[in-house]
Design a protein around this motif. Structure first.
Motif, PDB file in Angstrom:
ATOM      1  N   TYR A 103       1.046  -1.366   0.156  1.00  0.00           N
ATOM      2  CA  TYR A 103      -0.114  -0.396  -0.301  1.00  0.00           C
ATOM      3  C   TYR A 103       0.424   0.907  -0.029  1.00  0.00           C
ATOM      4  O   TYR A 103       1.965   1.495   0.977  1.00  0.00           O
ATOM      5  N   PRO A 104       1.264   2.068  -1.134  1.00  0.00           N
ATOM      6  CA  PRO A 104       1.667   3.668  -1.264  1.00  0.00           C
ATOM      7  C   PRO A 104       1.362   4.224   0.598  1.00  0.00           C
ATOM      8  O   PRO A 104       0.476   3.873   1.130  1.00  0.00           O
ATOM      9  N   SER A 105       2.358   5.560   0.718  1.00  0.00           N
ATOM     10  CA  SER A 105       2.003   6.275   1.745  1.00  0.00           C
ATOM     11  C   SER A 105       0.348   7.192   2.101  1.00  0.00           C
ATOM     12  O   SER A 105      -0.176   6.787   2.495  1.00  0.00           O
ATOM     13  N   SER A 106       0.566   7.274   0.361  1.00  0.00           N
ATOM     14  CA  SER A 106       0.242   8.155   0.198  1.00  0.00           C
ATOM     15  C   SER A 106      -2.303   7.634   0.758  1.00  0.00           C
ATOM     16  O   SER A 106      -2.970   7.767   1.244  1.00  0.00           O
ATOM     17  N   GLU A 107      -1.549   6.552   0.855  1.00  0.00           N
ATOM     18  CA  GLU A 107      -2.980   5.434   1.149  1.00  0.00           C
ATOM     19  C   GLU A 107      -3.245   5.391   2.708  1.00  0.00           C
ATOM     20  O   GLU A 107      -4.287   6.039   3.420  1.00  0.00           O
ATOM     21  N   TYR A 108      -2.415   5.999   3.921  1.00  0.00           N
ATOM     22  CA  TYR A 108      -2.121   6.621   5.050  1.00  0.00           C
ATOM     23  C   TYR A 108      -2.613   7.559   5.403  1.00  0.00           C
ATOM     24  O   TYR A 108      -2.855   7.243   6.386  1.00  0.00           O
ATOM     25  N   THR A 109      -2.293   8.301   4.246  1.00  0.00           N
ATOM     26  CA  THR A 109      -2.850   9.576   4.549  1.00  0.00           C
ATOM     27  C   THR A 109      -4.185   9.612   4.250  1.00  0.00           C
ATOM     28  O   THR A 109      -4.638  10.773   4.983  1.00  0.00           O
ATOM     29  N   VAL A 110      -4.839   9.159   3.354  1.00  0.00           N
ATOM     30  CA  VAL A 110      -6.655   9.616   3.177  1.00  0.00           C
ATOM     31  C   VAL A 110      -6.995   8.723   3.599  1.00  0.00           C
ATOM     32  O   VAL A 110      -8.746   8.631   2.754  1.00  0.00           O
TER      33      VAL A 110
END
Length: 214
Positions: A180-187
């Motif tokens: 899972y890319p870091s962007s998923e942890y953000t949004v």
């Protein structure tokens, strides 16, 4: 493949790993794959259909002749690449093993890594090179075949592989899923964390996907 159109390979030699060392007895990718911008990009080849039928027959899911479907898949793939029929016949009769012990002859089951499924999935891997590599990745996660060479070396920050898995070429010596890319942890943090809880509690590429049960 012996007899392949020269456009399909760059030369008769290339780079491959042998016990951690590079050797030069493998063909490299030729310009037909990376320079022919208008060539067709098939989503489902007849060769794949034949290999899938052979797998289903070998697993006892349907009735039929697995050897005939296997050989039809190899013939379709090699014909697509311009290999003469005489070479195809010789190849299908070959009992010369590859690096892992798998031979092309369906009736030859001597040695290791040389069962019917080893043969079918090895030839399916070859036939699906380039266009259908995701199918091969799925096959390897499902059947742990064909036998492939694990990473020669890998950073533990990317792939925390147990040394014994690498040494013994176990199913855990391969990437099983995409991060899972870091962007998923953000949004989308809540859903990502929930998903992680169902697959080992972390975002490791060594975690099995939901259908990879063994």
């Amino acid at each position: 493949m012996d007899g392949t159109d020269p456009g399909h390979v760059a030369s008769g030699v290339g780079a491959a790993m042998d016990n951690g060392q590079f050797v030069s007895d493998f063909s490299k990718i030729g310009p037909w794959y990376y320079e022919t911008i208008d060539r067709k990009y098939p989503l489902f080849k007849y060769s794949e259909l034949c290999f899938l039928k052979a797998i289903a027959i070998e697993l006892g899911l349907v009735s039929g002749d697995a050897k005939s479907e296997y050989e039809a898949g190899v013939r379709s793939s090699m014909t697509e690449l311009g290999v003469p029929e005489s070479n195809i016949v010789s190849y299908l009769a070959s009992t010369s093993p590859n690096y892992y012990g798998t031979t092309a002859s369906y009736d030859d089951i001597t040695g290791t890594s040389n069962t019917a499924l080893d043969k079918i999935l090895t030839q399916k891997y070859i036939a699906q090179f380039q266009e259908c590599s995701f199918e091969t990745w799925a096959d390897h996660r499902q059947f742990h075949k064909p036998t492939l060479m694990p990473f020669a070396s890998v950073s533990s920050s990317v792939f925390n592989m147990n040394p014994s898995d690498q040494a013994n070429n176990t199913p855990n010596a391969y990437i099983k899923r995409i991060y899972y890319p870091s962007s998923e942890y953000t949004v989308n943090a809540t859903n990502v964390k929930e998903a992680e809880s169902r697959m080992g509690g972390n975002n490791s590429i060594q975690n099995n996907v939901w259908w990879d049960v063994n």
